[in-house]
Design an enzyme around this catalytic site. Structure first.
Site, mmCIF file in Angstrom:
data_model
loop_
_atom_site.group_PDB
_atom_site.id
_atom_site.type_symbol
_atom_site.label_atom_id
_atom_site.label_comp_id
_atom_site.label_asym_id
_atom_site.label_seq_id
_atom_site.Cartn_x
_atom_site.Cartn_y
_atom_site.Cartn_z
ATOM 1 N N ARG A 1 0.872 -0.998 0.006
ATOM 2 C CA ARG A 1 0.020 -0.077 -0.135
ATOM 3 C C ARG A 1 0.809 1.086 0.112
ATOM 4 N NH1 ARG A 1 -2.181 -3.616 3.900
ATOM 5 N NH2 ARG A 1 -4.199 -4.340 3.377
ATOM 6 N N LYS B 1 -1.936 -2.137 7.483
ATOM 7 C CA LYS B 1 -3.589 -1.909 7.749
ATOM 8 C C LYS B 1 -4.031 -2.690 8.950
ATOM 9 C CE LYS B 1 -7.871 -1.294 5.121
ATOM 10 N NZ LYS B 1 -8.548 -1.454 3.924
ATOM 11 N N HIS C 1 -2.535 2.332 -6.209
ATOM 12 C CA HIS C 1 -2.929 1.230 -5.708
ATOM 13 C C HIS C 1 -3.126 0.046 -6.724
ATOM 14 C CE1 HIS C 1 -4.426 -0.485 -2.000
ATOM 15 N NE2 HIS C 1 -5.284 -1.260 -2.591
ATOM 16 N N ARG D 1 -0.657 -2.606 -6.391
ATOM 17 C CA ARG D 1 -0.955 -3.699 -5.529
ATOM 18 C C ARG D 1 -1.813 -4.596 -6.160
ATOM 19 N NH1 ARG D 1 -1.181 -5.225 -0.015
ATOM 20 N NH2 ARG D 1 -3.285 -5.226 0.658
ATOM 21 N N HIS E 1 -4.259 -9.196 3.521
ATOM 22 C CA HIS E 1 -5.818 -9.057 3.379
ATOM 23 C C HIS E 1 -6.068 -9.726 4.729
ATOM 24 C CE1 HIS E 1 -5.467 -9.116 -1.289
ATOM 25 N NE2 HIS E 1 -5.451 -7.797 -0.739
ATOM 26 N N TYR F 1 -8.971 -11.713 -6.938
ATOM 27 C CA TYR F 1 -8.005 -12.101 -8.313
ATOM 28 C C TYR F 1 -8.139 -13.298 -8.676
ATOM 29 C CZ TYR F 1 -6.589 -7.826 -5.526
ATOM 30 O OH TYR F 1 -6.581 -6.421 -4.878
#
Length: 266
Positions: A133, A158, A223, A226, A249, A258
């Site tokens: 990120r 995050k 982003h 990523r 995640h 994905y």
């Protein structure tokens, strides 16, 4: 709301909220006060719903921003005011699930090719090849690069979680060229002031400049690098669980998006 603001700040700090979240939640509480010219303690469920409708219909907030504002108000009423009843029936709008924009490998390589500044190229390469990120790239320290294990340590990503991601040989070689020319001391990518990290805004601007030079017309942001990292790993056969660990995640469902971008996916 001086006293109430102070209490909310304490509650936010005790909850482990990051500084940016603290500022945003406090700012939204203040906006609520300005809108009604009343203390939040004097407001009820109907008034809160009217305010949220105003944010949605008149200020035209994006879905993500609106959900964040709702979270701030719910924190105020649930945690600081201990008035769960005022917000218990307030729901977030259902999120629209869109597939992420992804660059193909040739487009990623074109970004690097048109970026001649060693520092800028190192930033873009590392962001892509480690799936970072923008805030994670900006706050990397020299000690986070583990060239022996070919890993990058992301501290307090995050959700306040630490993790490791992969370090590509190409990115490492670019980092070494950059280090020989810039000699950063603590932060891997220093800002205008040497004792501070580069800003996320500066990184975003360099991406858009590179995107323009490369002639990429997709609605890509930083982003997107990523997203591209995750998608390219999936195309090479990496498992959803492995991608989840590298990208950090919180939910496997996020990673599963994905899988739908790979050729032949159902």
């Amino acid at each position: 709301m001086g006293k109430l603001r102070d209490q909310m700040l304490v509650d936010l700090q005790l909850s482990g909220a990051k500084p940016n979240t603290q500022r945003a939640y406090l700012r939204e509480a203040q906006n609520l006060v300005k809108y009604f010219n009343k203390s939040p303690e004097a407001l009820g469920e109907d008034e809160l719903k009217a305010y949220l409708l105003y944010l949605m219909k008149e200020r035209h907030l994006s879905e993500g921003t609106f959900r964040f504002y709702v979270a701030g108000l719910k924190f105020l009423y649930r945690t600081t005011l201990k008035r769960e009843w005022a917000v218990e029936k307030i729901r977030y709008p259902r999120a629209n699930r869109k597939l992420p924009v992804v660059l193909d490998l040739s487009e990623v390589q074109s970004l690097f090719a048109v970026t001649k500044n060693l520092k800028h190229k190192a930033i873009l390469m590392l962001t892509y090849s480690s799936g970072l990120r923008v805030s994670e790239t900006a706050r990397l320290k020299l000690t986070d690069i583990d060239s022996k294990r070919m890993m990058v340590r992301i501290a307090q990503g995050k959700g306040g979680k630490d993790r490791y991601s992969i370090l590509s040989q190409t990115a490492l070689e670019q980092l070494r060229q950059y280090w020989r020319n810039y000699r950063p001391k603590e932060w891997l990518f220093e800002g205008a002031k040497k004792d501070e990290p580069i800003t996320t805004h500066s990184i975003q601007l360099m991406f858009y400049a590179a995107k323009k030079r490369a002639g990429i017309t997709k609605p890509a942001s930083l982003h997107t690098l990523r997203h591209s990292f995750c998608s390219h790993l999936a195309m090479r056969g990496a498992s959803p669980r492995a991608i989840q660990e590298l990208a950090g995640h919180s939910s496997l469902a996020t990673t599963q998006r994905y899988m739908h971008l790979t050729p032949g996916a159902a």
